[in-house]
Design a protein around this motif. Structure first.
Motif, PDB file in Angstrom:
ATOM      1  N   UNK A 244      56.715  34.539  59.927  1.00 49.30           N
ATOM      2  CA  UNK A 244      55.770  34.947  60.967  1.00 49.30           C
ATOM      3  C   UNK A 244      56.483  35.694  62.088  1.00 49.30           C
ATOM      4  N   UNK A 245      57.596  35.163  62.566  1.00 54.78           N
ATOM      5  CA  UNK A 245      58.323  35.796  63.674  1.00 54.78           C
ATOM      6  C   UNK A 245      58.784  37.186  63.282  1.00 54.78           C
ATOM      7  N   UNK A 246      59.284  37.319  62.081  1.00 57.42           N
ATOM      8  CA  UNK A 246      59.734  38.627  61.588  1.00 57.42           C
ATOM      9  C   UNK A 246      58.612  39.657  61.654  1.00 57.42           C
ATOM     10  N   UNK A 247      57.420  39.260  61.246  1.00 59.32           N
ATOM     11  CA  UNK A 247      56.287  40.180  61.246  1.00 59.32           C
ATOM     12  C   UNK A 247      55.819  40.512  62.664  1.00 59.32           C
ATOM     13  N   UNK A 248      55.757  39.513  63.540  1.00 61.65           N
ATOM     14  CA  UNK A 248      55.314  39.744  64.917  1.00 61.65           C
ATOM     15  C   UNK A 248      56.269  40.691  65.639  1.00 61.65           C
ATOM     16  N   UNK A 249      57.554  40.467  65.481  1.00 63.29           N
ATOM     17  CA  UNK A 249      58.549  41.343  66.116  1.00 63.29           C
ATOM     18  C   UNK A 249      58.430  42.764  65.568  1.00 63.29           C
ATOM     19  N   UNK A 250      58.228  42.884  64.274  1.00 59.61           N
ATOM     20  CA  UNK A 250      58.069  44.203  63.655  1.00 59.61           C
ATOM     21  C   UNK A 250      56.857  44.934  64.221  1.00 59.61           C
ATOM     22  N   UNK A 251      55.763  44.194  64.483  1.00 54.54           N
ATOM     23  CA  UNK A 251      54.548  44.813  65.022  1.00 54.54           C
ATOM     24  C   UNK A 251      54.707  45.213  66.485  1.00 54.54           C
ATOM     25  N   UNK A 252      55.432  44.413  67.259  1.00 55.91           N
ATOM     26  CA  UNK A 252      55.564  44.675  68.694  1.00 55.91           C
ATOM     27  C   UNK A 252      56.636  45.707  69.034  1.00 55.91           C
ATOM     28  N   UNK A 253      57.681  45.778  68.219  1.00 63.05           N
ATOM     29  CA  UNK A 253      58.843  46.591  68.570  1.00 63.05           C
ATOM     30  C   UNK A 253      58.497  48.055  68.900  1.00 63.05           C
ATOM     31  N   UNK A 254      57.603  48.727  68.151  1.00 62.36           N
ATOM     32  CA  UNK A 254      57.322  50.140  68.483  1.00 62.36           C
ATOM     33  C   UNK A 254      56.708  50.341  69.861  1.00 62.36           C
ATOM     34  N   UNK A 255      56.125  49.281  70.442  1.00 62.90           N
ATOM     35  CA  UNK A 255      55.442  49.410  71.723  1.00 62.90           C
ATOM     36  C   UNK A 255      56.303  48.963  72.905  1.00 62.90           C
ATOM     37  N   UNK A 256      57.441  48.328  72.625  1.00 62.58           N
ATOM     38  CA  UNK A 256      58.196  47.674  73.687  1.00 62.58           C
ATOM     39  C   UNK A 256      59.562  48.309  73.925  1.00 62.58           C
ATOM     40  N   UNK A 257      59.922  48.408  75.199  1.00 62.71           N
ATOM     41  CA  UNK A 257      61.246  48.889  75.578  1.00 62.71           C
ATOM     42  C   UNK A 257      62.288  47.805  75.347  1.00 62.71           C
ATOM     43  N   UNK A 258      61.883  46.553  75.624  1.00 63.27           N
ATOM     44  CA  UNK A 258      62.756  45.405  75.374  1.00 63.27           C
ATOM     45  C   UNK A 258      61.942  44.294  74.730  1.00 63.27           C
ATOM     46  N   UNK A 259      62.607  43.473  73.931  1.00 65.07           N
ATOM     47  CA  UNK A 259      61.991  42.288  73.334  1.00 65.07           C
ATOM     48  C   UNK A 259      62.989  41.145  73.378  1.00 65.07           C
ATOM     49  N   UNK A 260      62.547  39.995  73.856  1.00 68.62           N
ATOM     50  CA  UNK A 260      63.385  38.797  73.885  1.00 68.62           C
ATOM     51  C   UNK A 260      62.842  37.819  72.859  1.00 68.62           C
ATOM     52  N   UNK A 261      63.632  37.554  71.815  1.00 72.15           N
ATOM     53  CA  UNK A 261      63.205  36.683  70.720  1.00 72.15           C
ATOM     54  C   UNK A 261      64.187  35.511  70.616  1.00 72.15           C
ATOM     55  N   UNK A 262      63.782  34.300  70.969  1.00 67.05           N
ATOM     56  CA  UNK A 262      64.681  33.144  70.856  1.00 67.05           C
ATOM     57  C   UNK A 262      65.229  32.993  69.445  1.00 67.05           C
ATOM     58  N   UNK A 263      66.459  32.521  69.343  1.00 73.38           N
ATOM     59  CA  UNK A 263      67.115  32.392  68.043  1.00 73.38           C
ATOM     60  C   UNK A 263      66.502  31.289  67.197  1.00 73.38           C
ATOM     61  N   UNK A 264      65.944  30.265  67.852  1.00 74.09           N
ATOM     62  CA  UNK A 264      65.357  29.135  67.131  1.00 74.09           C
ATOM     63  C   UNK A 264      64.013  28.781  67.735  1.00 74.09           C
ATOM     64  N   UNK A 265      63.099  28.238  66.914  1.00 76.76           N
ATOM     65  CA  UNK A 265      61.802  27.812  67.460  1.00 76.76           C
ATOM     66  C   UNK A 265      61.931  26.526  68.256  1.00 76.76           C
ATOM     67  N   UNK A 266      60.943  26.291  69.105  1.00 76.96           N
ATOM     68  CA  UNK A 266      60.840  25.036  69.836  1.00 76.96           C
ATOM     69  C   UNK A 266      59.651  24.250  69.286  1.00 76.96           C
ATOM     70  N   UNK A 267      59.488  23.035  69.778  1.00 78.28           N
ATOM     71  CA  UNK A 267      58.362  22.202  69.366  1.00 78.28           C
ATOM     72  C   UNK A 267      57.294  22.202  70.447  1.00 78.28           C
ATOM     73  N   UNK A 268      56.042  22.358  70.044  1.00 72.57           N
ATOM     74  CA  UNK A 268      54.914  22.164  70.948  1.00 72.57           C
ATOM     75  C   UNK A 268      53.927  21.225  70.264  1.00 72.57           C
ATOM     76  N   UNK A 269      53.116  20.554  71.065  1.00 72.80           N
ATOM     77  CA  UNK A 269      52.192  19.582  70.487  1.00 72.80           C
ATOM     78  C   UNK A 269      50.792  19.756  71.038  1.00 72.80           C
ATOM     79  N   UNK A 270      49.823  19.373  70.236  1.00 70.40           N
ATOM     80  CA  UNK A 270      48.439  19.192  70.642  1.00 70.40           C
ATOM     81  C   UNK A 270      48.144  17.695  70.464  1.00 70.40           C
ATOM     82  N   UNK A 271      46.972  17.227  70.813  1.00 69.86           N
ATOM     83  CA  UNK A 271      46.686  15.806  70.584  1.00 69.86           C
ATOM     84  C   UNK A 271      46.760  15.390  69.117  1.00 69.86           C
TER      85      UNK A 271
END
Length: 408
Positions: A254-281
């Motif tokens: 997923x990250x690979x695809x999102x970065x590929x889609x955004x890169x043509x529009x952005x001067x800079x992109x910051x992509x963390x090397x590893x994912x973090x954890x988030x939670x819902x209930x």
């Protein structure tokens, strides 16, 4: 002037309480709340295979026309479907009120069930879903398909009217860090002939993209495990998700695809090397916050959303192969599920959430949706369990498990 905005002191909970299904658009993010009413203009559907690609241009045209007509709040709000063969439901409202984040009284009484009894019909049946996952795994073994997201739906019917305003309140209260929304849908999308209005309602944990000035933020989620009521087991599940090869692979796609889609529009992109954890209930997710700076201020939030949609988090990868597999395996049309919902103003700023943890609702029924990402190494039974966990966001907000009854 034909539009109006709220006073800065307007409470977000007042906007929530003012929502009325059939005449309002509601969207709450972790930092702001929006309530739109009425329709000043509707964004037309162009039809054709490139309808989605042309959508930002059509929206920009309608917003410019609204501004020229002295409409002082040229903002487009609404929903974009998963499949571009279905029209986007986007309007310029008559009025918009805005406030800060929703904050609830923790001492408020517990929610009541929205109806005393429901009948439920799963589509597909669990056994058929397991077969569909096995079918997807075979496709991956014999070709270049790397991931496909397979979904299920639940059709719930109630004898008494369903209080959508209360459902929206329950969703917002239970999911304060997500994106709570309610969007009016056109009558022609009703599931049965002669049915009235429909409402797309839900609480998504996932930001597709937001734009504020030149600053861009995307927050893809992929890789999921159900939470546990036992605190120790819950933390063990979270720790296991963080190092799960299957889930880390799914997230990386997923990250690979999102970065590929955004890169043509952005001067800079910051992509963390590893994912973090988030939670819902109900769930733990692997999450990556991708931020960037646009090359050009003419690039709108909707242009970015269209460039990214659908991400592998809701479709798969490669996109065309995954989309074809979904059309073959899933026995229903997704409609607006796994599309995007949000807003874009005439300056290009806006927020768009991924349309998940949601339902299409009318007066007496709700059609719930949930999906799971299938990759090499997926186990059909685990993917089925993941969809069951994802249904809980809507089911718990409906009060099920708290006195309501579901009948097969």
């Amino acid at each position: 002037m034909t539009g109006s905005s709220s006073e800065p002191r307007m409470l977000a909970t007042q906007l929530l309480d003012s929502y009325e299904a059939g005449s309002s658009f509601f969207f709450a993010s972790p930092k702001r709340t929006m309530l739109a009413r009425g329709t000043f203009a509707t964004v037309p559907h162009s039809g054709g295979t490139n309808a989605l690609e042309l959508l930002p241009e059509r929206v920009a045209t309608v917003l410019n026309e609204a501004r020229e007509a002295a409409h002082d709040i040229p903002v487009a709000v609404g929903a974009v479907p998963f499949d571009s063969s279905i029209p986007a439901q986007l309007v310029v409202p008559m009025t918009i009120q805005r406030a800060g984040p929703l904050v609830f009284d923790s001492a408020a009484p517990a929610q009541r069930p929205l109806a005393e009894r429901y009948t439920v019909q799963p589509v597909p049946e669990p056994a058929a879903y397991l077969n569909g996952v096995a079918q997807a795994l075979k496709l991956m073994q014999s070709g270049p398909l790397r991931k496909v997201v397979l979904s299920r739906s639940l059709q719930l019917n109630a004898a008494t009217p369903i209080d959508l305003t209360q459902l929206l309140r329950n969703l917002a209260r239970r999911n304060p860090s997500g994106y709570t929304f309610a969007v009016d849908l056109p009558p022609q999308l009703a599931a049965t002939p002669g049915a009235g209005r429909r409402t797309l309602i839900g609480a998504s944990p996932e930001l597709l993209v937001s734009r504020s000035g030149l600053q861009v933020l995307a927050n893809p989620l992929a890789g999921t495990t159900p939470r546990s009521a036992d605190p120790i087991e819950d933390q063990e599940r979270a720790a296991a998700l963080r190092v799960s090869p299957k889930d880390l692979h799914e997230h990386a796609v997923v990250i690979e695809s999102v970065v590929e889609a955004l890169r043509p529009y952005c001067k800079t992109l910051d992509v963390p090397a590893e994912p973090s954890l988030v939670s819902t209930p109900t769930l733990w997710h692997l999450s990556t916050r991708i931020s960037g700076e646009l090359k050009d201020p003419s690039i709108s939030s909707l242009m970015l959303a269209v460039a990214m949609h659908p991400t592998p988090a809701v479709c798969g990868y490669p996109t065309e192969l995954a989309h074809a597999a979904i059309g073959t395996i899933e026995p229903f049309e997704r409609g607006y599920y796994t599309g995007t919902v949000g807003w874009c103003d005439a300056n290009g700023d806006g927020q768009w959430a991924v349309t998940i943890r949601c339902a299409e609702a009318d007066e007496h029924s709700l059609r719930l949706f949930a999906g799971a990402g299938i990759v090499v190494g997926s186990k059909p039974e685990s993917e089925l369990a993941e969809t069951e966990a994802k249904f809980r966001t809507m089911l718990q907000a409906m009060g099920l498990g708290q006195g309501a009854e579901v009948q097969p």
